[in-house]
Design an enzyme around this catalytic site. Structure first.
Site, PDB file in Angstrom:
ATOM      1  N   ASP A 137       6.195  -7.975  -9.589  1.00 19.56           N
ATOM      2  CA  ASP A 137       5.183  -7.839  -8.544  1.00 19.56           C
ATOM      3  C   ASP A 137       3.806  -8.051  -9.159  1.00 19.56           C
ATOM      4  O   ASP A 137       3.226  -7.142  -9.757  1.00 19.56           O
ATOM      5  CB  ASP A 137       5.294  -6.445  -7.918  1.00 19.56           C
ATOM      6  CG  ASP A 137       4.598  -6.361  -6.567  1.00 19.56           C
ATOM      7  OD1 ASP A 137       3.912  -7.331  -6.187  1.00 19.56           O
ATOM      8  OD2 ASP A 137       4.732  -5.321  -5.898  1.00 19.56           O
ATOM      9  N   VAL A 138       3.294  -9.288  -9.030  1.00 24.02           N
ATOM     10  CA  VAL A 138       1.999  -9.636  -9.617  1.00 24.02           C
ATOM     11  C   VAL A 138       0.986 -10.100  -8.574  1.00 24.02           C
ATOM     12  O   VAL A 138      -0.219 -10.075  -8.826  1.00 24.02           O
ATOM     13  CB  VAL A 138       2.149 -10.731 -10.704  1.00 24.02           C
ATOM     14  CG1 VAL A 138       2.909 -10.194 -11.902  1.00 24.02           C
ATOM     15  CG2 VAL A 138       2.837 -11.976 -10.165  1.00 24.02           C
ATOM     16  N   LYS A 139       1.475 -10.570  -7.431  1.00 25.77           N
ATOM     17  CA  LYS A 139       0.615 -11.009  -6.319  1.00 25.77           C
ATOM     18  C   LYS A 139      -0.480 -11.962  -6.780  1.00 25.77           C
ATOM     19  O   LYS A 139      -1.640 -11.853  -6.387  1.00 25.77           O
ATOM     20  CB  LYS A 139       0.006  -9.814  -5.590  1.00 25.77           C
ATOM     21  CG  LYS A 139       1.042  -8.888  -4.947  1.00 25.77           C
ATOM     22  CD  LYS A 139       0.373  -7.784  -4.149  1.00 25.77           C
ATOM     23  CE  LYS A 139       1.401  -6.875  -3.500  1.00 25.77           C
ATOM     24  NZ  LYS A 139       2.106  -6.018  -4.474  1.00 25.77           N
ATOM     25  N   ARG A 140      -0.132 -12.948  -7.585  1.00 25.61           N
ATOM     26  CA  ARG A 140      -1.116 -13.906  -8.081  1.00 25.61           C
ATOM     27  C   ARG A 140      -1.420 -14.953  -7.018  1.00 25.61           C
ATOM     28  O   ARG A 140      -0.552 -15.362  -6.253  1.00 25.61           O
ATOM     29  CB  ARG A 140      -0.612 -14.587  -9.351  1.00 25.61           C
ATOM     30  CG  ARG A 140      -0.375 -13.644 -10.522  1.00 25.61           C
ATOM     31  CD  ARG A 140      -1.660 -12.999 -10.998  1.00 25.61           C
ATOM     32  NE  ARG A 140      -1.476 -12.335 -12.279  1.00 25.61           N
ATOM     33  CZ  ARG A 140      -1.571 -11.029 -12.480  1.00 25.61           C
ATOM     34  NH1 ARG A 140      -1.862 -10.233 -11.464  1.00 25.61           N
ATOM     35  NH2 ARG A 140      -1.400 -10.514 -13.674  1.00 25.61           N
TER      36      ARG A 140
END
Length: 278
Positions: free
Chosen positions: A96-99
């Site tokens: 979960d990095v939401k880049r």
């Protein structure tokens, strides 16, 4: 990586282990609750305990990268171990990095999280499309090349998201529906399931989204501590439910630090999801 693309591997994993994505969120409050120090050593003890308890029984583990990055290089080193050891135990890892960025910067993020040989490469990552869905092309293309997956934010449960996600574009669609449609185009013809998923909060109520053509998975955070239960999933997702991957973090992690209690908590959640779907 196996020869299968992510959509196929996810389908197999949930069939074998049930439809649960268990979060690994080393929040400072949880470190306190487990009696661990708020430092890299406490982070490591917390995260690897989660791996020991969960990686052998759940389909997907979702480490929240920010809590590891907060500890600098030592925290990132722990994250690398979490990814490697979770996958070795048979779980898929959704990082979960939401880049979300453009051009060469998006390409660099893609190399970090989706390229073969990268120590941070997971089975899938979360991405933000709000610089334009096309800005994600470097990540989407590399994920397709390496057999990995992505989950693109579409309709999130935070109140701030609605002003953007429910806004209407020039074609009369909401921004969120435009994201759904772009993901569906990427998944067209994939069997048994495409590898471009969406993030739709389990607590949004009526999402207003038409998911009928998606042919991809939906990550549904918000199960448990945020208020959503197994019965709510059918109300939110309807016919899309077979491809929904509910995510729960705090509702499982609060049962630590004992490995048996953590594992039992995850199995209870998983079994409740299976029963509700049946």
């Amino acid at each position: 990586m196996s020869g299968q693309h992510f959509g196929a591997r996810l389908t197999g994993a949930t069939a074998a282990r049930g439809p649960l994505c268990a979060g690994i969120d080393p929040h400072p409050g949880l470190l306190d609750a487990w009696g661990l120090p708020r430092d890299a050593a406490g982070l490591e003890r917390f995260a690897l305990t989660c791996v020991e308890a969960l990686a052998g029984v759940v389909a997907v583990l979702k480490p929240q990268s920010a809590f590891f990055e907060a500890h600098g290089s030592k925290g990132v080193a722990v994250l690398e171990r979490v990814i490697a050891e979770s996958r070795a135990a048979g779980a898929l890892v959704l990082l979960d990095v939401k880049r979300g960025d453009i051009g060469s910067t998006m390409a660099a993020y893609a190399q970090a999280y989706l390229a073969d040989g990268s120590p941070l490469a997971a089975d899938a990552v979360t991405l933000s499309p709000f610089l334009g869905f096309g800005s994600l092309d470097p990540a989407l293309d590399l994920a397709a090349e390496t057999g990995r997956g992505v989950f693109v934010l579409a309709r999130t449960s935070n109140s701030e998201g609605a002003s953007v996600q429910r806004a209407v574009d020039g074609g009369g669609r909401t921004v969120a529906q435009a994201v759904v449609d772009a993901a569906a185009a990427r998944n067209a013809g994939a069997d048994p399931l495409g590898s471009v998923g969406l993030v739709v909060g389990a607590t949004v109520g009526d999402s207003g989204l038409d998911l009928s053509a998606l042919n991809g998975p939906v990550l549904a955070p918000g199960l448990g501590a945020q208020g959503a239960g197994p019965a709510d999933l059918r109300a939110v997702f309807g016919a899309a439910l077979p491809h929904v991957l509910p995510a729960s973090s705090r509702d499982i992690l609060r049962h630590g630090p004992g490995v048996p209690a953590l594992r039992d908590a995850a199995l209870r959640v998983r079994d409740s999801l299976v029963a509700a779907a049946g």
